[in-house]
Design an enzyme around this catalytic site. Structure first.
Site, PDB file in Angstrom:
ATOM      1  CE1 TYR A   1       4.015  -1.046   7.243  1.00 47.24           C
ATOM      2  CE2 TYR A   1       1.683  -1.609   7.044  1.00 47.24           C
ATOM      3  CZ  TYR A   1       2.759  -0.812   6.711  1.00 47.24           C
ATOM      4  OH  TYR A   1       2.580   0.241   5.842  1.00 47.24           O
TER       5      TYR A   1
ATOM      6  CD  GLU B   1       4.967   2.566   6.936  1.00 48.03           C
ATOM      7  OE1 GLU B   1       6.024   3.222   7.019  1.00 48.03           O
ATOM      8  OE2 GLU B   1       4.686   1.852   5.964  1.00 48.03           O
TER       9      GLU B   1
END
Ligand code: ADP
Ligand code: MG
Length: 389
Positions: free
Chosen positions: A109, A197
């Site tokens: 992530y 993101e």
């Protein structure tokens, strides 16, 4: 403003961030040809909506058969996808992204956002990618690494290495990660993004890094500077009422209650909503009609409020500063008649010519209540909404 995954990936390429080979389409019959042109042995069909969590609800489908990309696309296109990040109605799928698949060794992530407290851009990274980052942060906060960027010195090499170590990357991957992080910072600064993101950022079986998913949010206040980003706008993914409001220069946000609110000034709108809640009611919307409001704006505002069928009563709270109260009262009367408002409307006016305004609003024969103070107006509208519900 949000954009689609395939648009975000175009921007990633411009900034040197590697993404899978892929192409969007709105026609399912083109899917197989796209798959063949992309090459490889398997493909994913990904629903393009302004929300994540698609994988868990069938919005990301894998196939080893290029012909099957057509039926998978057909099944998604024209439907609405409901994910954890949408409301119960979901979002319309008007396009799918056909992509080559890549063997995934690990899912990481990585995101870049603006931390308002420290007034810095901050990278958030975790080796626990592919999952909901809020859950990771809540249950295993030690798995999250954050790095703040000093605006004078910019992103430093040691900061990239820190993130690379925390993600368990080795050798050449450090350089690859640094390039991705630099690309994200460049994109954020040049295009006025507020959040980028990548979840998941994958390590392939060959040890390469690649952004498998891409989500970017842009600062609405800076959009006028970026026609290229504005061109990515997709109104089908946004709230209809909020789109209309934008056209009329109204600041409108849909909420879940049953009391429509029409207020001038964002601060007064917030205070009005607080009071409605304090008196036991629930606002159906936030609506700031602006300072120099006129009959047309008030009419449009009423139309917007009434197009929400949950609304059982309306509270108008306007301070007559720039525009005098009697002019506002005339506007409200014209709007109520033009839009055929039948549910109760409580009006609280304050400011210049308030007496003249109140006289205009009394004895109209309409379902109209002129209140003299705000607390009383809030009480009254909560009671009226309860009666008509
Ligand atoms: P969402 O976050 O909306 O669920 P993602 O784009 O993250 O959608 O996709 C969900 C999962 O599907 C990923 O975590 C990954 O495991 C898999 N996936 C997505 N795109 C690809 C691809 N091109 N190749 C292989 N797997 C993929
Ligand atoms: Mg994702």
């Amino acid at each position: 403003m949000n954009i689609h995954e395939y648009q975000a990936k175009q921007l990633f390429l411009e900034y040197g961030i590697p993404v899978p080979d892929g192409k969007p389409t709105s026609a399912s019959e083109n899917a197989a040809e796209i798959a063949k042109l992309l090459g490889g042995e398997s493909w994913v069909v990904k629903a393009q909506v302004h929300a994540g969590g698609r994988g868990k609800v069938g919005g990301v489908k894998l196939t080893k058969n290029s012909a099957e990309t057509v039926s998978l696309s057909k099944a998604m296109l024209g439907t609405r996808l409901v994910t954890q990040q949408t409301d119960a109605a979901g979002l319309p799928v008007n396009q799918v992204l056909i992509e080559k698949t890549y063997p995934i060794e690990r899912e990481l992530y990585l995101s870049l956002l603006v931390d308002r407290t420290s007034e810095r851009m901050v990278f958030i990274a975790s080796a626990a990618g592919g999952m909901d980052i809020e859950t990771v942060a809540h249950e295993t906060p030690e798995q999250i690494q954050s790095v703040k960027i000093n605006p004078i010195t910019g992103l430093q090499g040691y900061q990239c290495r820190l993130v690379a170590y925390s993600l368990g990357l080795k050798g050449q991957q450090h350089k690859a990660l640094e390039k991705i992080m630099q690309g994200m910072v460049g994109l954020m600064l040049e295009k006025d993004a507020s959040q980028i993101e990548i979840n998941p950022l994958i390590v392939t079986d060959k040890g390469e890094l690649m952004a498998l998913d891409a989500k970017i949010n842009f600062d609405d206040n800076a959009l006028a500077l970026h026609p290229d980003i504005m061109a990515f706008k997709d109104p089908s993914q946004e709230d209809d009422r909020e789109n209309i409001a934008q056209q009329f220069g109204l600041n409108y946000i849909t909420l879940e209650g049953n009391i429509g609110c029409m207020v001038n000034g964002a601060g007064l709108a917030m205070a009005t909503m607080d009071l409605v809640k304090l008196k036991g009611g629930k606002p159906a919307n936030f609506l700031d009609v602006g300072g120099g409001t006129n009959v047309e704006k008030v009419c449009e505002a009423f139309k917007l409020i009434l197009s929400d069928h949950n609304v059982k009563a309306v509270l108008v709270n306007i301070f007559g500063g720039i525009v005098k109260c009697d002019v506002i009262a005339q506007g409200i009367l014209a709007a109520i008649q033009e839009v055929h408002v039948t549910i109760p409307v409580v009006v609280r006016l304050e400011g210049t010519n308030v007496e003249e305004g109140r006289v205009l609003l009394s004895n109209t024969g309409l379902n109209l209540y002129a209140a003299d103070d705000l607390a009383h107006a809030a009480e009254q509208v909560v009671a009226l909404a309860g009666e008509s519900a």
